[in-house]
Write an enzyme that holds these catalytic residues in place. Structure first.
Site, PDB file in Angstrom:
ATOM      1  N   SER A   1       0.806  -1.235   0.000  1.00  0.00           N
ATOM      2  CA  SER A   1       0.000   0.000   0.000  1.00  0.00           C
ATOM      3  C   SER A   1       0.827   1.267   0.000  1.00  0.00           C
ATOM      4  O   SER A   1       0.272   2.359   0.120  1.00  0.00           O
ATOM      5  CB  SER A   1      -0.907   0.047   1.233  1.00  0.00           C
ATOM      6  OG  SER A   1      -1.830  -1.000   1.198  1.00  0.00           O
TER       7      SER A   1
ATOM      8  N   THR B   1      -1.227   1.723   4.542  1.00  0.00           N
ATOM      9  CA  THR B   1      -0.742   3.105   4.422  1.00  0.00           C
ATOM     10  C   THR B   1      -0.083   3.560   5.720  1.00  0.00           C
ATOM     11  O   THR B   1      -0.600   3.300   6.804  1.00  0.00           O
ATOM     12  CB  THR B   1      -1.949   4.029   4.151  1.00  0.00           C
ATOM     13  OG1 THR B   1      -2.394   3.781   2.826  1.00  0.00           O
ATOM     14  CG2 THR B   1      -1.603   5.505   4.309  1.00  0.00           C
TER      15      THR B   1
ATOM     16  N   THR C   1       1.252   6.833   0.769  1.00  0.00           N
ATOM     17  CA  THR C   1       0.445   5.693   0.304  1.00  0.00           C
ATOM     18  C   THR C   1       0.491   5.545  -1.209  1.00  0.00           C
ATOM     19  O   THR C   1       0.759   6.516  -1.930  1.00  0.00           O
ATOM     20  CB  THR C   1      -1.035   5.885   0.724  1.00  0.00           C
ATOM     21  OG1 THR C   1      -1.759   4.690   0.456  1.00  0.00           O
ATOM     22  CG2 THR C   1      -1.701   7.023  -0.015  1.00  0.00           C
TER      23      THR C   1
ATOM     24  N   ARG D   1      -7.354   8.936  -9.450  1.00  0.00           N
ATOM     25  CA  ARG D   1      -7.994   9.047  -8.132  1.00  0.00           C
ATOM     26  C   ARG D   1      -6.960   9.446  -7.062  1.00  0.00           C
ATOM     27  O   ARG D   1      -5.871   8.918  -7.003  1.00  0.00           O
ATOM     28  CB  ARG D   1      -8.624   7.708  -7.774  1.00  0.00           C
ATOM     29  CG  ARG D   1      -9.354   7.681  -6.415  1.00  0.00           C
ATOM     30  CD  ARG D   1      -8.463   7.184  -5.314  1.00  0.00           C
ATOM     31  NE  ARG D   1      -9.182   6.915  -4.074  1.00  0.00           N
ATOM     32  CZ  ARG D   1      -8.574   6.647  -2.924  1.00  0.00           C
ATOM     33  NH1 ARG D   1      -7.254   6.618  -2.866  1.00  0.00           N
ATOM     34  NH2 ARG D   1      -9.275   6.393  -1.846  1.00  0.00           N
ATOM     35  N   VAL D   2      -7.345  10.390  -6.240  1.00  0.00           N
ATOM     36  CA  VAL D   2      -6.502  10.814  -5.123  1.00  0.00           C
ATOM     37  C   VAL D   2      -7.295  10.583  -3.835  1.00  0.00           C
ATOM     38  O   VAL D   2      -8.490  10.867  -3.793  1.00  0.00           O
ATOM     39  CB  VAL D   2      -6.129  12.312  -5.265  1.00  0.00           C
ATOM     40  CG1 VAL D   2      -5.463  12.840  -4.003  1.00  0.00           C
ATOM     41  CG2 VAL D   2      -5.217  12.512  -6.479  1.00  0.00           C
ATOM     42  N   GLY D   3      -6.629  10.052  -2.827  1.00  0.00           N
ATOM     43  CA  GLY D   3      -7.316   9.762  -1.570  1.00  0.00           C
ATOM     44  C   GLY D   3      -7.088  10.842  -0.526  1.00  0.00           C
ATOM     45  O   GLY D   3      -6.771  11.996  -0.833  1.00  0.00           O
ATOM     46  N   ASP D   4      -7.233  10.444   0.713  1.00  0.00           N
ATOM     47  CA  ASP D   4      -7.104  11.373   1.841  1.00  0.00           C
ATOM     48  C   ASP D   4      -5.652  11.663   2.223  1.00  0.00           C
ATOM     49  O   ASP D   4      -5.352  12.714   2.810  1.00  0.00           O
ATOM     50  CB  ASP D   4      -7.783  10.764   3.075  1.00  0.00           C
ATOM     51  CG  ASP D   4      -7.153   9.415   3.441  1.00  0.00           C
ATOM     52  OD1 ASP D   4      -7.028   8.557   2.538  1.00  0.00           O
ATOM     53  OD2 ASP D   4      -6.753   9.236   4.606  1.00  0.00           O
TER      54      ASP D   4
ATOM     55  N   THR E   1      -5.932   5.987   8.069  1.00  0.00           N
ATOM     56  CA  THR E   1      -5.798   5.017   6.990  1.00  0.00           C
ATOM     57  C   THR E   1      -7.168   4.379   6.773  1.00  0.00           C
ATOM     58  O   THR E   1      -8.020   4.433   7.656  1.00  0.00           O
ATOM     59  CB  THR E   1      -4.730   3.955   7.337  1.00  0.00           C
ATOM     60  OG1 THR E   1      -4.688   2.968   6.299  1.00  0.00           O
ATOM     61  CG2 THR E   1      -5.014   3.254   8.661  1.00  0.00           C
ATOM     62  N   GLY E   2      -7.344   3.778   5.616  1.00  0.00           N
ATOM     63  CA  GLY E   2      -8.643   3.187   5.307  1.00  0.00           C
ATOM     64  C   GLY E   2      -9.177   3.783   4.011  1.00  0.00           C
ATOM     65  O   GLY E   2      -8.411   4.267   3.185  1.00  0.00           O
TER      66      GLY E   2
ATOM     67  N   GLY F   1     -10.113   6.315   1.777  1.00  0.00           N
ATOM     68  CA  GLY F   1      -9.830   7.746   1.761  1.00  0.00           C
ATOM     69  C   GLY F   1     -11.046   8.619   1.533  1.00  0.00           C
ATOM     70  O   GLY F   1     -11.139   9.730   2.073  1.00  0.00           O
TER      71      GLY F   1
HETATM   72  C1  SD4 Z   1      -6.460   5.972   0.368  1.00  0.00           C
HETATM   73  N1  SD4 Z   1      -6.295   6.003   2.759  1.00  0.00           N
HETATM   74  O1  SD4 Z   1      -5.826   6.325  -0.622  1.00  0.00           O
HETATM   75  C2  SD4 Z   1      -5.684   5.485   1.571  1.00  0.00           C
HETATM   76  C3  SD4 Z   1      -5.663   3.996   1.510  1.00  0.00           C
HETATM   77  C4  SD4 Z   1      -5.070   3.318   2.686  1.00  0.00           C
HETATM   78  O2  SD4 Z   1      -3.761   1.558   3.391  1.00  0.00           O
HETATM   79  O3  SD4 Z   1      -5.167   3.731   3.817  1.00  0.00           O
HETATM   80  N2  SD4 Z   1      -4.429   2.208   2.422  1.00  0.00           N
HETATM   81  O4  SD4 Z   1      -7.678   5.959   0.432  1.00  0.00           O
END
Ligand code: SD4
Length: 318
Positions: A79, A181, A199, A209-212, A232-233, A235
């Protein structure tokens, strides 16, 4: 999750630091002095590396950066950085950020080919008037600042991706469980608090795509007067709630980091339910820390007073 026996075996080689074992969530230890805390129990090597820097009188941001370099360079960490799962089209795209004790921040999103996005994020903070660089622009900036262009897609990540295409017929999936992450918070011997997050994002996400994780307030927030939080999780959940900012704001009201994480997760669950994972660690300026997640499979890494521990988090679901 590792079995306890496998876990103890795996963590037996923690260098000169003594390993204290796994702790139940309720056994809260309040450390004094330098401390590093990171999302996911498999990040003990990262907190240990950070702690070495803190212990030798180093700056919290150096500790954060060097700690995060470990999973970024680890091909087995699926990740983060090198070896990270690619997006739906087979590209490894990275998100990272840092925040320092002055409230300054730097971040990169949708960055390809660079092994240590956290260091690019730091340079964005230190060398530009901006907070966030994205995509090709972030890559150009990295190359101009001495970073090397590399292939980050390992053979095994490529194989997993090909298998996924076969099975999933190109439908993106977000797993509840398969995350690691890294978000890392550190307090140094001058009581300076800094944090960072890195991450490769959700596996097989849509291209672009962009996460948190690179978004200040979502994946990470640090306030040197109060404390820091990182997550984490999934996003998208954190983006919709600015969860790390919320945790720090709860702590600013005098709420313990454990409770602040819990209140934030409960607020998220109330609106969005329990279908996904969202997990946080938080640390306040007094050295109190806490963690809470929606799903029960979250643990975290902690190094302080020459000890490294891996600790299970409390969770909303059991
Ligand atoms: C995301 N929060 O890009 C990240 C993913 C993640 O371990 O936590 N992966 O959504």
């Amino acid at each position: 999750m590792l079995s306890r026996r496998k876990f103890i075996k795996k963590t037996a080689a923690l260098g000169s630091f003594s390993f204290l074992g796994t702790f139940a969530p309720s056994e809260q230890l309040k450390p004094s002095g330098p401390i590093a805390i990171a999302t996911w129990g498999n990040n003990t090597k990262a907190t240990e590396q950070a702690y070495k820097i803190l212990k030798s009188g180093g700056y919290a941001l150096d500790a954060v950066e060097q700690g995060i370099h470990i999973p970024e360079a680890d091909p087995n960490d699926t990740s983060v950085g090198y070896g990270g799962n690619p997006d739906r089209d087979g590209f490894v795209t990275l998100d990272a950020c840092v925040m320092n004790e002055k409230g300054n921040a730097g971040s990169v999103t949708f960055l390809q080919h660079i092994m240590h996005p956290v260091s690019v994020a730091r340079q964005v903070m230190e060398k530009t008037p901006h907070v966030l660089l994205s995509g090709d622009g972030a890559l150009q900036f990295a190359l101009q600042n001495g970073f090397k262009k590399e292939n980050l897609l390992t053979d095994s990540a490529r194989e997993r991706w090909l298998e996924w295409i076969d099975k999933n017929k190109y439908t993106p999936i977000i797993s509840r469980n398969n995350h690691d992450t890294i978000g890392l918070l550190a307090i140094d011997s001058k009581n300076t608090l800094c944090g960072g997050c890195s991450t490769s994002g959700a596996a097989y996400k849509l291209h672009g795509r962009v996460g948190d994780s690179p978004i200040i307030g979502a994946g990470l927030f640090v306030d040197n007067e109060t404390g820091g939080a990182t997550g984490t999780g999934l996003g998208e959940l954190m983006l919709k709630n600015l969860s790390s900012f919320l945790i720090v704001e709860y702590m600013r009201q005098g709420i313990h980091p454990q409770k602040a994480c819990e209140m934030t997760v409960k607020r998220m669950v109330k609106k969005y339910g329990t279908d996904h994972q969202a997990a946080f660690v938080a640390l306040d300026k007094k050295g109190n820390y806490g963690a809470f997640s929606i799903q029960p499979n979250f643990d975290y890494a902690l190094s302080y007073q020459d000890k490294t521990i891996r600790k299970a988090s409390d969770s909303y679901q059991h």
